[in-house]
Motif scaffolding. Structure first.
Motif, PDB file in Angstrom:
ATOM      1  N   PRO A  53      -5.967  -3.586  -1.129  1.00 34.19           N
ATOM      2  CA  PRO A  53      -4.715  -4.364  -1.167  1.00 34.19           C
ATOM      3  C   PRO A  53      -4.448  -4.903  -2.571  1.00 34.19           C
ATOM      4  N   GLY A  54      -3.234  -4.743  -3.016  1.00 38.00           N
ATOM      5  CA  GLY A  54      -2.850  -5.195  -4.352  1.00 38.00           C
ATOM      6  C   GLY A  54      -2.826  -4.070  -5.368  1.00 38.00           C
ATOM      7  N   SER A  57       0.590  -2.289  -5.755  1.00 38.58           N
ATOM      8  CA  SER A  57       1.501  -3.151  -6.520  1.00 38.58           C
ATOM      9  C   SER A  57       1.203  -3.066  -8.000  1.00 38.58           C
ATOM     10  N   ARG A  91      -0.499   0.902   5.844  1.00 40.64           N
ATOM     11  CA  ARG A  91      -0.397  -0.340   5.073  1.00 40.64           C
ATOM     12  C   ARG A  91      -0.198  -0.069   3.582  1.00 40.64           C
ATOM     13  N   LEU A  94       3.287   1.165   2.822  1.00 38.58           N
ATOM     14  CA  LEU A  94       4.293   0.105   2.851  1.00 38.58           C
ATOM     15  C   LEU A  94       4.242  -0.738   1.584  1.00 38.58           C
ATOM     16  N   GLU A  95       3.029  -1.068   1.130  1.00 34.50           N
ATOM     17  CA  GLU A  95       2.911  -1.868  -0.094  1.00 34.50           C
ATOM     18  C   GLU A  95       3.526  -1.123  -1.277  1.00 34.50           C
ATOM     19  N   GLU A  98       7.392  -1.093  -0.958  1.00 37.18           N
ATOM     20  CA  GLU A  98       8.001  -2.398  -1.208  1.00 37.18           C
ATOM     21  C   GLU A  98       8.112  -2.686  -2.695  1.00 37.18           C
TER      22      GLU A  98
END
Lengths: 300, 300
Positions: A53-54, A57, A91, A94-95, A98
């Motif tokens: 996660p992250g 991004s 997941r 989606l990240e 976004e």
């Protein structure tokens, strides 16, 4: 020319996509997992774990792509159909999406699968007609992602193409799959154990699959697109052609392997939507198989 | 006693859940968004933005809960039905669940909605019979999450309860919704403009909704559960009851507001699965509305 981020860039399809985008003059950023990618004219190679996660991004913030071709997903043969990692890829997707939209991304191509469709129907899959009734965790996660990607595109007014790949073959295909498995046996002079081979499938050379994804980008496509040749090809014909080229027909053992209960007799793509984008395949079945054979010959 | 993490702990339902869990002697960790939570015997209050990638992981790593009650989601009245933030909540929910399971989490309760169901059917919703055909982005995201949560539970062998809340009312309800809106008008001595009020709905006091979520945790429940009283309540009856308690029936204006085209005449929960867990509501309609009235009286 666009600044394009390709995920899964060192994968079976991704390698071809990266090559074609670079050849078309785009600024190509390749995101790879464990292995890196060498010897290509790329603007950047990013070795990242997109499941962290992250990380999606951070990658997008660094590259600031205007186009995204998101191919990364779990694809480990024998594992990916039922792996819980499929859910983590929903997941991560989606990240990625976004942040891509938030930083000015203009259009993206994401990869789905024929496994999203119900396989017990007539066998010719049409994007907005055939029921989406996936039977496997892989198919369920691809289909849930498709549902969310479609909604995302609607709510943000950004075109997002969803490319449902059918059956790709060619260089760098995973060893256990049909074409490499048959070639591995025949090139070693060993018996090639096959099922009855009567299944009708939609085989497409991986370079043509990649060209379809690139075309979905160039045509600013939105919505679901089947990626297939649209012609039913009997697996027996594929196997026999390869054997003939190697004078090894005596090594074929049709019927030696049982067919899985859920293996449909016919599974092909209606590719009208893809053809309407201007895409045309470069290979027919024989020239495609010749190319695969030449590639594998040097490696087995 | 369990170490429980409650997300959305300062929300309408979350406040009640946190109170009931603490009263039952659990070690309660409350995760809140913008506002914090005060005056309760909590093991920890964590003010975090769960939509920030990595934050759900960090929170779970810090708390190491054995139980998770995940209530956080976008709920801003008038916005949440169509907000793109719904998609980000799918992602955040998956991240939370993945780390929860990886760090030894034993069972979780997640919150769905009656908006997952097709509303054009018979009106009595049954968990594994009524088609899941959400009409709104909110419903679509809840339903996609449900699909992925169900798969996650199957693949990891962990019980995950999916609580589909119908219509909760009571303390801290958002001002624009039916009960607070009617009470606000009547308590100020202003006309209460209503629709025809003939709709049949499944209203349940928020304390009973919270008790249902807590019971799903205590009973180690797995699968989908409708959270409702199971009785059709005519909205007109609710409105007239409140007006009678305030001697303000002359202020009611039925028919002053049109009913939305997609507003179904009947929408109630079959709650057999919930009742089978041992849950029983504490409030009936009148005692529930009395409680809501007493709470709002001091605040309007």
């Amino acid at each position: 020319m666009a600044r394009v981020l390709v995920t899964g860039a060192n994968g079976f399809v991704g390698r071809q996509v990266v090559e074609q985008l670079a050849a078309a003059g785009h600024e190509v950023h390749a995101a790879c997992g464990r292995q890196t990618l060498e010897g290509r004219a790329l603007a950047g190679v990013h070795q990242v774990d997109l499941l962290e996660p992250g990380t999606p991004s951070a990658l997008i913030e660094t590259v600031r792509p205007t186009r995204l071709l998101h191919l990364a997903w779990c694809a480990k043969p024998g594992v990916y159909w039922t792996s819980p990692e499929n859910i983590a890829w929903v997941r991560a997707t989606l990240e990625l999406l976004e942040v891509f939209q938030r930083t000015g991304g203009e259009q993206a191509v994401l990869v789905g699968s024929c496994a999203e469709y119900e396989w017990s129907g007539e066998g010719v899959c049409r994007e907005y007609e055939t029921p989406l009734q996936p039977a496997t965790p892989y198919g369920r996660c691809k289909n849930a992602t498709r549902e969310l990607v479609e909604l995302f595109g609607q709510l943000h007014g950004i075109p997002l193409a969803w490319a449902r790949i059918f059956h790709a073959y060619g260089p760098y295909e995973a060893p256990g799959r049909l074409v490499p498995a048959v070639l591995a046996a025949l090139l070693k002079g060993e018996p090639a154990r096959c099922s009855h081979g009567e299944q009708l499938r939609d085989l497409l050379h991986v370079a043509d699959v990649a060209a379809a994804l690139v075309q979905l980008m160039h045509s600013n496509a939105d919505g679901a697109f089947n990626i297939g040749g649209g012609q039913p090809i009997r697996l027996r014909e594929v196997i026999e052609y390869l054997a003939r080229q190697l004078n090894a027909e005596h090594l074929l053992q049709f019927g030696a392997i049982p067919v899985a209960a859920n293996d449909p007799p016919l599974l092909i793509a209606d590719n009208q939507r893809l053809l309407a984008t201007g895409w045309q395949p470069r290979f027919d079945l024989h020239s495609g198989l010749d190319d695969a054979l030449a590639w594998w010959r040097g490696r087995i």
